[in-house]
Design a protein around this motif. Sequence first.
Motif, short mmCIF file in Angstrom:
data_model
loop_
_atom_site.label_atom_id
_atom_site.label_comp_id
_atom_site.label_asym_id
_atom_site.label_seq_id
_atom_site.Cartn_x
_atom_site.Cartn_y
_atom_site.Cartn_z
N TYR A 1 74.29 46.26 57.10
CA TYR A 1 75.09 47.46 56.05
C TYR A 1 73.04 48.08 55.44
CZ TYR A 1 78.16 44.97 54.16
OH TYR A 1 78.97 44.10 53.44
N ILE B 1 83.64 60.07 54.35
CA ILE B 1 84.15 59.10 55.34
C ILE B 1 85.21 58.89 55.12
CG2 ILE B 1 83.99 56.98 55.82
CD1 ILE B 1 81.11 56.86 54.96
N LYS C 1 91.02 54.87 52.61
CA LYS C 1 91.60 54.10 53.11
C LYS C 1 93.26 54.55 52.46
CE LYS C 1 88.38 50.79 55.19
NZ LYS C 1 88.30 51.71 56.20
N LYS D 1 79.14 54.35 55.91
CA LYS D 1 79.81 53.81 56.92
C LYS D 1 79.74 52.86 57.79
CE LYS D 1 81.29 56.40 60.87
NZ LYS D 1 83.02 56.60 61.29
N LYS D 2 78.61 52.09 57.65
CA LYS D 2 78.83 50.57 58.26
C LYS D 2 79.15 50.03 57.14
CE LYS D 2 74.27 51.41 60.43
NZ LYS D 2 72.59 50.73 60.95
N LYS D 3 80.02 49.83 56.14
CA LYS D 3 80.03 48.77 55.31
C LYS D 3 82.16 49.18 55.16
CE LYS D 3 79.90 46.93 50.36
NZ LYS D 3 81.15 46.73 50.11
N ASN D 4 82.31 50.12 55.43
CA ASN D 4 83.54 50.97 55.98
C ASN D 4 84.79 49.99 55.67
OD1 ASN D 4 84.93 51.45 57.95
ND2 ASN D 4 85.59 50.23 59.13
N ASP D 5 84.72 50.14 54.10
CA ASP D 5 85.93 48.85 52.87
C ASP D 5 86.03 50.63 51.76
OD1 ASP D 5 83.69 49.13 51.43
OD2 ASP D 5 83.54 46.72 51.02
#
Length: 308
Positions: A20, A92, A95, A143-147
């Motif tokens: 990312y 996004i 979580k 989006k790629k990091k997703n955290d």
Amino acid sequence: MKKISLFFALMLSFLAQAQYQISENEVTRIETELASDAMEGRGMFTPGIERASTFIENEFKRIGLTYYKELPTYRQDFLIKGKKANNVIGIIPGKSKPNEYVIFSGHYDHLGMKTSGKDTIFNGANDDASGITAVITLAEYFKKKNDNERTLIFVAFTGEETGGYGSSFFSNAINADQVVAMFNIEMIGTESKWGRNSAYITGFERSDFGTILQKNLVGSGFNFYQDPYPQEQLFYRSDNARLAALGVPAHTISTSKMDVEPNYHKVSDEVNTLDMNNMTEIIKSIAISSQSIISGDATPSRVPKMKN
């Protein structure tokens, strides 16, 4: 064995980071497309701005962003004096804090075309294709990091140059109390008055947003400064203004030298006048500086609401 394990751990960490990264090549690709002659200056209600909207929508689709709320597409449609217009929005989902929003925004409209002259197109490379380029590359990065614990909203506003119509419509349709912070990005393609690896934040003194960002950048060599052009009243002249008036710590990040910027609102605002390397570093710094806010570890103080 321990040394080998450590080596592989470091390699895995490096590979994860590489997934990312924000690259200058990608920044240049997006910027060049948005500011191309084919977009015809992205004037309101023109084929050019329709092409720009479609390009941004396709980028959001490529990245894999989710549609905003109940919208069936990335378009948020509305009317401006009876004519159709649209923002472009992708998200996004967060979580653990999905109802707390962090916004990254810019405006994709510009001044369109002149009727005569050797060069008739207001390409708007810095104003504000640079900001939209940042929004798209940040969307892919996160989006790629997703955290992200908080929901991230990526918005390309329309109608900024003609009165802030897009951001007004968006702001009226969202619960401002749920918006934790807004990173509005406007004209980051040229060096700031302090040179490279620097930018300023409008309304710096109105919340601790800028202080949080700078804390996350300690040791990076990048600096955010207070707006050096208070006489220009920039805090209430860009798309952050509508949410800021509602109390949101909504600030604009910029490098534009408002007193001496040679290509501002001129047909000469083209890609070849931008410092793409420095612009890439600014986008990276925005990504790093926002980390504690999107993770939920930091929450900027609210801006005093504007009195009616």
